[in-house]
Design a protein around this motif. Structure first.
Motif, mmCIF file in Angstrom:
data_model
loop_
_atom_site.group_PDB
_atom_site.id
_atom_site.type_symbol
_atom_site.label_atom_id
_atom_site.label_comp_id
_atom_site.label_asym_id
_atom_site.label_seq_id
_atom_site.Cartn_x
_atom_site.Cartn_y
_atom_site.Cartn_z
ATOM 1 N N TYR A 15 38.868 0.978 11.734
ATOM 2 C CA TYR A 15 37.690 0.545 11.876
ATOM 3 C C TYR A 15 37.463 -1.000 11.871
ATOM 4 N N GLN A 16 38.488 -1.704 11.078
ATOM 5 C CA GLN A 16 38.507 -2.991 11.262
ATOM 6 C C GLN A 16 39.076 -3.725 12.567
ATOM 7 N N SER A 17 39.868 -3.044 12.965
ATOM 8 C CA SER A 17 40.471 -3.364 14.545
ATOM 9 C C SER A 17 39.321 -3.104 15.633
ATOM 10 N N ALA A 18 38.565 -2.037 15.121
ATOM 11 C CA ALA A 18 37.300 -1.679 16.298
ATOM 12 C C ALA A 18 36.416 -2.621 16.143
ATOM 13 N N VAL A 19 35.883 -3.186 15.119
ATOM 14 C CA VAL A 19 34.881 -4.314 14.738
ATOM 15 C C VAL A 19 35.601 -5.472 15.377
ATOM 16 N N ARG A 20 36.676 -5.723 15.095
ATOM 17 C CA ARG A 20 37.429 -7.083 15.731
ATOM 18 C C ARG A 20 37.336 -7.138 17.430
ATOM 19 N N CYS A 21 37.482 -6.014 17.832
ATOM 20 C CA CYS A 21 37.626 -5.584 19.425
ATOM 21 C C CYS A 21 36.275 -5.775 19.971
ATOM 22 N N PHE A 22 35.245 -5.391 19.234
ATOM 23 C CA PHE A 22 33.671 -5.296 19.569
ATOM 24 C C PHE A 22 33.243 -6.637 19.537
ATOM 25 N N TYR A 23 33.878 -7.446 18.440
ATOM 26 C CA TYR A 23 33.431 -8.897 18.433
ATOM 27 C C TYR A 23 33.829 -9.842 19.663
ATOM 28 N N TRP A 24 35.074 -9.342 20.212
ATOM 29 C CA TRP A 24 35.605 -10.048 20.966
ATOM 30 C C TRP A 24 34.752 -10.339 22.326
ATOM 31 N N GLN A 25 34.186 -9.061 22.917
ATOM 32 C CA GLN A 25 33.445 -8.966 24.286
ATOM 33 C C GLN A 25 32.519 -7.795 23.975
ATOM 34 N N PRO A 26 31.379 -7.946 23.200
ATOM 35 C CA PRO A 26 30.650 -6.979 22.786
ATOM 36 C C PRO A 26 29.945 -6.452 23.916
ATOM 37 N N TRP A 27 29.317 -7.460 24.916
ATOM 38 C CA TRP A 27 28.504 -6.854 26.088
ATOM 39 C C TRP A 27 29.336 -5.944 27.099
ATOM 40 N N TRP A 28 30.628 -6.407 27.354
ATOM 41 C CA TRP A 28 31.327 -5.857 28.150
ATOM 42 C C TRP A 28 31.978 -4.574 27.454
ATOM 43 N N THR A 29 32.145 -4.347 26.314
ATOM 44 C CA THR A 29 32.643 -3.325 25.576
ATOM 45 C C THR A 29 31.474 -2.165 25.829
ATOM 46 N N ILE A 30 30.131 -2.536 25.589
ATOM 47 C CA ILE A 30 29.103 -1.399 25.699
ATOM 48 C C ILE A 30 29.231 -1.047 27.249
ATOM 49 N N VAL A 31 29.278 -2.072 28.009
ATOM 50 C CA VAL A 31 29.172 -1.709 29.671
ATOM 51 C C VAL A 31 30.277 -0.674 29.831
ATOM 52 N N VAL A 32 31.479 -0.804 29.562
ATOM 53 C CA VAL A 32 32.730 0.116 29.760
ATOM 54 C C VAL A 32 32.418 1.457 29.285
ATOM 55 N N PHE A 33 31.834 1.450 28.026
ATOM 56 C CA PHE A 33 31.745 2.625 27.317
ATOM 57 C C PHE A 33 30.543 3.587 28.002
ATOM 58 N N ALA A 34 29.750 2.585 28.313
ATOM 59 C CA ALA A 34 28.289 3.175 28.862
ATOM 60 C C ALA A 34 28.736 3.884 30.195
ATOM 61 N N PHE A 35 29.588 3.101 30.999
ATOM 62 C CA PHE A 35 30.046 3.629 32.479
ATOM 63 C C PHE A 35 30.867 4.815 32.672
ATOM 64 N N THR A 36 32.039 4.779 31.561
ATOM 65 C CA THR A 36 32.893 5.737 31.517
ATOM 66 C C THR A 36 32.591 6.828 30.635
ATOM 67 N N PRO A 37 33.462 7.733 30.752
ATOM 68 C CA PRO A 37 33.314 9.174 30.249
ATOM 69 C C PRO A 37 33.866 8.921 28.402
ATOM 70 N N LEU A 38 34.362 7.884 28.217
ATOM 71 C CA LEU A 38 34.533 7.536 26.764
ATOM 72 C C LEU A 38 33.270 7.736 25.855
ATOM 73 N N PRO A 39 33.417 8.389 24.583
ATOM 74 C CA PRO A 39 32.494 8.719 23.528
ATOM 75 C C PRO A 39 31.909 7.344 23.444
ATOM 76 N N PHE A 40 30.323 7.449 23.389
ATOM 77 C CA PHE A 40 29.577 6.313 23.317
ATOM 78 C C PHE A 40 29.154 5.893 21.864
ATOM 79 N N PHE A 41 29.117 7.044 20.981
ATOM 80 C CA PHE A 41 28.686 7.056 19.714
ATOM 81 C C PHE A 41 29.294 6.058 18.821
ATOM 82 N N PRO A 42 30.808 5.631 18.790
ATOM 83 C CA PRO A 42 31.251 4.647 17.923
ATOM 84 C C PRO A 42 30.894 3.498 18.551
#
Length: 99
Positions: A15-42
């Motif tokens: 969880y802590q590493s996921a939050v760190r990665c999200f803080y790194w590039q939050p907008w692009w992380t959302i875009v990638v997860f919205a575009f790809t079939p990766l699960p979006f709920f996390p």
């Protein structure tokens, strides 16, 4: 996310590493997860946890999902599937939760 039941979850290294990665590039992380079939709920949970602003969150969702839905629509127009197959598949998918 300030509830006491989430405290054990917040202490996990994943969880802590996921939050760190999200803080790194939050907008692009959302875009990638919205575009790809990766699960979006996390990503939804991480955006809530990070108090990410609503307007950038929605813009990243639109920017990521619009091309995905456009490509799906093009694929549906290119691949002609008979209506009867679509009706049967829709019926089967609707019945799965009742099994």
């Amino acid at each position: 996310m300030q509830l006491k039941r989430f405290e054990p979850l917040k202490r996990t290294s994943f969880y802590q590493s996921a939050v760190r990665c999200f803080y790194w590039q939050p907008w692009w992380t959302i875009v990638v997860f919205a575009f790809t079939p990766l699960p979006f709920f996390p990503i939804r949970v991480l955006a809530l946890r990070a108090n990410y602003p609503l307007l950038p969150y929605v813009s990243a969702n639109v920017f990521g999902r619009a091309p995905r839905y456009y490509l799906l629509a093009i694929g549906g127009a290119w691949l002609a599937v008979p209506v009867m197959y679509l009706l049967v598949m829709g019926f089967v998918i609707a019945l799965i939760p009742s099994l």
